[in-house]
Design a protein around this motif. Structure first.
Motif, PDB file in Angstrom:
ATOM      1  N   MET A   1      38.894  19.906  40.065  1.00 48.30           N
ATOM      2  CA  MET A   1      38.539  20.426  38.759  1.00 48.30           C
ATOM      3  C   MET A   1      39.752  21.067  38.101  1.00 48.30           C
ATOM      4  N   GLY A   2      40.521  21.806  38.901  1.00 46.20           N
ATOM      5  CA  GLY A   2      41.689  22.476  38.347  1.00 46.20           C
ATOM      6  C   GLY A   2      42.747  21.497  37.868  1.00 46.20           C
ATOM      7  N   SER A   3      42.863  20.347  38.555  1.00 45.15           N
ATOM      8  CA  SER A   3      43.877  19.368  38.139  1.00 45.15           C
ATOM      9  C   SER A   3      43.536  18.754  36.787  1.00 45.15           C
ATOM     10  N   ARG A   4      42.231  18.616  36.485  1.00 45.21           N
ATOM     11  CA  ARG A   4      41.831  18.068  35.187  1.00 45.21           C
ATOM     12  C   ARG A   4      42.224  19.007  34.061  1.00 45.21           C
ATOM     13  N   VAL A   5      42.014  20.294  34.284  1.00 47.76           N
ATOM     14  CA  VAL A   5      42.351  21.283  33.255  1.00 47.76           C
ATOM     15  C   VAL A   5      43.855  21.301  33.022  1.00 47.76           C
ATOM     16  N   VAL A   6      44.620  21.275  34.107  1.00 45.27           N
ATOM     17  CA  VAL A   6      46.081  21.281  33.990  1.00 45.27           C
ATOM     18  C   VAL A   6      46.559  20.041  33.259  1.00 45.27           C
ATOM     19  N   ARG A   7      45.955  18.880  33.577  1.00 41.10           N
ATOM     20  CA  ARG A   7      46.343  17.640  32.919  1.00 41.10           C
ATOM     21  C   ARG A   7      46.027  17.690  31.427  1.00 41.10           C
ATOM     22  N   MET A   8      44.889  18.266  31.068  1.00 39.15           N
ATOM     23  CA  MET A   8      44.516  18.365  29.642  1.00 39.15           C
ATOM     24  C   MET A   8      45.488  19.265  28.896  1.00 39.15           C
ATOM     25  N   LEU A   9      45.864  20.401  29.495  1.00 41.91           N
ATOM     26  CA  LEU A   9      46.812  21.306  28.848  1.00 41.91           C
ATOM     27  C   LEU A   9      48.198  20.685  28.733  1.00 41.91           C
ATOM     28  N   ARG A  10      48.565  19.890  29.731  1.00 44.44           N
ATOM     29  CA  ARG A  10      49.872  19.247  29.708  1.00 44.44           C
ATOM     30  C   ARG A  10      49.940  18.183  28.611  1.00 44.44           C
ATOM     31  N   ASN A  11      48.836  17.502  28.356  1.00 37.87           N
ATOM     32  CA  ASN A  11      48.820  16.410  27.384  1.00 37.87           C
ATOM     33  C   ASN A  11      48.496  16.867  25.965  1.00 37.87           C
ATOM     34  N   VAL A  12      48.264  18.160  25.737  1.00 33.32           N
ATOM     35  CA  VAL A  12      47.969  18.666  24.394  1.00 33.32           C
ATOM     36  C   VAL A  12      49.204  18.482  23.525  1.00 33.32           C
ATOM     37  N   ASN A  13      49.023  17.880  22.387  1.00 33.55           N
ATOM     38  CA  ASN A  13      50.091  17.726  21.407  1.00 33.55           C
ATOM     39  C   ASN A  13      51.300  16.966  21.983  1.00 33.55           C
ATOM     40  N   LEU A  14      51.041  16.035  22.874  1.00 34.48           N
ATOM     41  CA  LEU A  14      52.102  15.299  23.547  1.00 34.48           C
ATOM     42  C   LEU A  14      52.890  14.424  22.580  1.00 34.48           C
ATOM     43  N   GLU A  15      52.203  13.726  21.689  1.00 35.44           N
ATOM     44  CA  GLU A  15      52.888  12.814  20.772  1.00 35.44           C
ATOM     45  C   GLU A  15      53.830  13.566  19.836  1.00 35.44           C
ATOM     46  N   ASN A  16      53.421  14.739  19.362  1.00 38.09           N
ATOM     47  CA  ASN A  16      54.301  15.518  18.482  1.00 38.09           C
ATOM     48  C   ASN A  16      55.553  15.985  19.227  1.00 38.09           C
ATOM     49  N   ARG A  17      55.362  16.404  20.461  1.00 39.28           N
ATOM     50  CA  ARG A  17      56.533  16.855  21.231  1.00 39.28           C
ATOM     51  C   ARG A  17      57.508  15.713  21.500  1.00 39.28           C
ATOM     52  N   VAL A  18      56.954  14.507  21.768  1.00 36.79           N
ATOM     53  CA  VAL A  18      57.807  13.337  22.007  1.00 36.79           C
ATOM     54  C   VAL A  18      58.585  12.988  20.743  1.00 36.79           C
TER      55      VAL A  18
END
Length: 173
Positions: A1-18
């Motif tokens: 469960m914790g890995s899903r939350v971490v993955r979601m936070l990591r992928n937030v606004n990913l395209e803008n950062r790229v």
């Protein structure tokens, strides 16, 4: 469960950062150091990279011819190639498919199979007067020096069963 939350936070606004990283101006590499001219051991500048016709003509006159080194080695030993490649038939065979070893029918001179080595060392240990190192060397087409080393250093398996210390031994009356 914790890995899903971490993955979601990591992928937030990913395209803008790229896009932001791609659009950044790349840093310029540092300027290279100016190369100084190389001098040879006499102090002449640039003669190392110049073409020398005298050396090229000497190089063209060199001819290298190679010979078969195995033939030379066997001639030095005093053994002809025919004697070296001959094989002798094996003396002993293991039962079929035992120990995962294949039965060989021919062995090169100066070599032993594991079965023959165990048989030779065992017979020497049982009857050292009959099976001397000279007889074993002659029987298996071996070098005498190597045979003596084999008999001295090759120890076949010895099974020794030690009784446990806590069990009383039975006395035979």
């Amino acid at each position: 469960m914790g890995s899903r939350v971490v993955r979601m936070l990591r992928n937030v606004n990913l395209e803008n950062r790229v896009q932001r990283e791609i659009s950044k101006e790349k840093p310029r590499p540092a300027p290279r150091h100016a190369v100084t001219q190389q001098t040879d051991h006499d102090g002449n500048v640039g003669t190392v990279h110049q073409k020398n016709n005298d050396l090229l003509s000497n190089l063209k006159s060199v001819y290298v011819d190679s010979i078969n080194t195995q033939t030379v080695k066997s001639i030095k030993k005093g053994v002809s190639m025919d004697d070296e490649t001959k094989c002798r038939p094996t003396k002993f065979f293991l039962p079929e498919n035992s120990y995962g070893l294949a039965n060989l029918t021919e062995v090169p001179r100066g070599k032993l199979t594991i079965t023959e080595a165990i048989k030779a060392v065992g017979s020497h240990q049982n009857e050292p007067q009959t099976w001397t190192s000279q007889k074993i060397a002659k029987e298996y087409s071996l070098d005498l020096k190597e045979t003596k080393s084999l008999l001295e250093f090759f120890i076949p398996f010895q099974v020794q069963i030690f009784p446990p210390e806590n069990v009383k031994q039975l006395k035979v009356v």
